[in-house]
Design an enzyme around this catalytic site. Structure first.
Site, PDB file in Angstrom:
ATOM      1  CG  ASN A   1      -1.686   1.230   1.454  1.00  0.00           C
ATOM      2  OD1 ASN A   1      -1.808   2.053   0.542  1.00  0.00           O
ATOM      3  ND2 ASN A   1      -2.237   1.392   2.648  1.00  0.00           N
TER       4      ASN A   1
ATOM      5  CE  LYS B   1      -0.101   3.350   4.821  1.00  0.00           C
ATOM      6  NZ  LYS B   1      -0.014   3.494   6.253  1.00  0.00           N
TER       7      LYS B   1
ATOM      8  CG  HIS C   1      -5.807   2.080   5.464  1.00  0.00           C
ATOM      9  ND1 HIS C   1      -5.370   3.010   6.372  1.00  0.00           N
ATOM     10  CD2 HIS C   1      -4.782   1.209   5.284  1.00  0.00           C
ATOM     11  CE1 HIS C   1      -4.124   2.714   6.713  1.00  0.00           C
ATOM     12  NE2 HIS C   1      -3.742   1.624   6.065  1.00  0.00           N
TER      13      HIS C   1
ATOM     14  CD  GLU D   1      -2.865   5.623   6.922  1.00  0.00           C
ATOM     15  OE1 GLU D   1      -2.917   5.619   5.676  1.00  0.00           O
ATOM     16  OE2 GLU D   1      -1.914   5.132   7.566  1.00  0.00           O
TER      17      GLU D   1
ATOM     18  CD  GLU E   1      -3.585  -2.394   7.606  1.00  0.00           C
ATOM     19  OE1 GLU E   1      -2.484  -2.670   7.135  1.00  0.00           O
ATOM     20  OE2 GLU E   1      -4.166  -1.329   7.378  1.00  0.00           O
TER      21      GLU E   1
ATOM     22  N   GLY F   1       2.522   2.468  10.769  1.00  0.00           N
ATOM     23  CA  GLY F   1       3.468   3.571  10.589  1.00  0.00           C
ATOM     24  C   GLY F   1       4.211   3.958  11.852  1.00  0.00           C
TER      25      GLY F   1
ATOM     26  CB  SER G   1       5.345  -1.561  12.022  1.00  0.00           C
ATOM     27  OG  SER G   1       4.934  -0.229  12.274  1.00  0.00           O
TER      28      SER G   1
HETATM   29  P1  PGA Z   1       2.889   0.475   7.663  1.00  0.00           P
HETATM   30  O1  PGA Z   1       1.418   0.659   7.065  1.00  0.00           O
HETATM   31  O2  PGA Z   1       3.433  -0.810   7.114  1.00  0.00           O
HETATM   32  O3  PGA Z   1       3.660   1.677   7.177  1.00  0.00           O
HETATM   33  O4  PGA Z   1       2.765   0.421   9.141  1.00  0.00           O
HETATM   34  C1  PGA Z   1       0.544  -0.423   6.931  1.00  0.00           C
HETATM   35  C2  PGA Z   1      -0.776   0.021   6.378  1.00  0.00           C
HETATM   36  O5  PGA Z   1      -1.233   1.110   6.721  1.00  0.00           O
HETATM   37  O6  PGA Z   1      -1.392  -0.692   5.573  1.00  0.00           O
END
Ligand code: PGA
Length: 262
Positions: free
Chosen positions: A9, A11, A95, A97, A167, A173, A213
């Site tokens: 992803n 983003k 997601h 976010e 998640e 992140g 992460s």
């Molecule tokens: P990350 O993001 O690997 O940077 O923690 C995962 C995600 O949001 O799908």
């Protein structure tokens, strides 16, 4: 039949030119990985060019969001028909976010997931608790509520085309991944709920992936867990060598745990 599933992803990264370079690099290095379902999920503006880059390989294309309607006066939105037309196989839905910054909720997630399936796209439905919820000890309740609401009305046949992404919000992140045991605890709980709804046989084939992460270093240990079928990778998917490392380590773990490969 099931194989490990690893999606990157991107983003709101990187610029188009760098995105194409990344796709080029991944095309070269991941060409041989037939035993892993590999998905690149760039921003909308990159989809067409990334699709061109990966044509002729087994690498699939996904989008980060969509609207549930096919067309109409919805300024700023992208429809499932458009994603199909451009060559997407997958679409991320809900997601954290999007839930946090753009008002997505279980109801819109459900509408989008059903619309995706109706239009031949596989939704990657994201669920997961916040740190506050984990500390309060209500992780399972939160995950259960989100899961049940998101897959409402999805048939037995459709659930096999759906990917569930666990998640934990506190792991996204932050550099602080869930431990393999923490991930397995929630994944096996998700599988249990799917069993209740769809029966044992079907639910065993549903892909449940972990996100938060994921790195080259922890991917092996996470994917060694019985109910972890793959990853949704954010930050570490933006570098060709780290994403490739995750695919390699993931596949090694999958083979060692005796996962099925079709
Ligand atoms: P990350 O993001 O690997 O940077 O923690 C995962 C995600 O949001 O799908």
């Amino acid at each position: 039949m099931k194989k490990p599933f690893i999606a990157g992803n991107w983003k709101m990264n990187p610029p188009i030119s760098a995105g194409i370079e990344l796709a080029k690099e991944l095309k070269k290095s991941l060409f041989d990985f037939r035993d892993v379902e590999i998905v690149l999920i760039p921003p909308f503006t990159h989809l067409y060019l990334v699709k061109k880059e990966i044509e002729g390989t087994k690498i699939k294309l996904g989008a980060q969001n969509m609207h549930w309607e096919e067309k109409g006066a919805f300024t700023g939105e992208i429809s499932p028909l458009m994603l199909k037309e451009i060559g997407c196989s997958y679409v991320i839905i809900g997601h954290s976010e999007r839930r946090k910054y753009f008002g997505e909720n279980d109801e819109t997630v459900n509408k989008k997931a059903r619309s995706a399936l109706l239009h031949g796209l596989s939704p990657i439905i994201c669920i997961g608790e916040t740190l506050e919820e984990r500390e309060k000890g209500i992780t399972m309740k939160v995950v259960e509520n989100q899961l049940r609401a998101s897959i409402k009305g999805i048939s037995e046949e459709e659930i096999l085309k759906t990917v569930i992404a666990y998640e934990p919000v506190w792991a996204i992140g932050t550099g602080r991944n869930a431990t393999p045991e923490q991930a397995e605890e929630v994944h096996s709980f998700i599988r249990k709920i799917l069993r209740e709804i769809y029966g044992i046989e079907k639910s065993n084939y549903v892909i449940i992936i972990y996100g938060g992460s994921v790195t080259m270093e922890n991917s092996y240990f996470l994917l060694k867990m019985k109910n972890v079928d793959g990853f949704l990778v954010g930050g570490a998917s933006l570098k060709g060598d780290s994403f490739k490392g995750i695919v390699e380590n993931g596949l090694r773990a999958w083979k060692e745990k005796g996962g099925e490969i079709c």
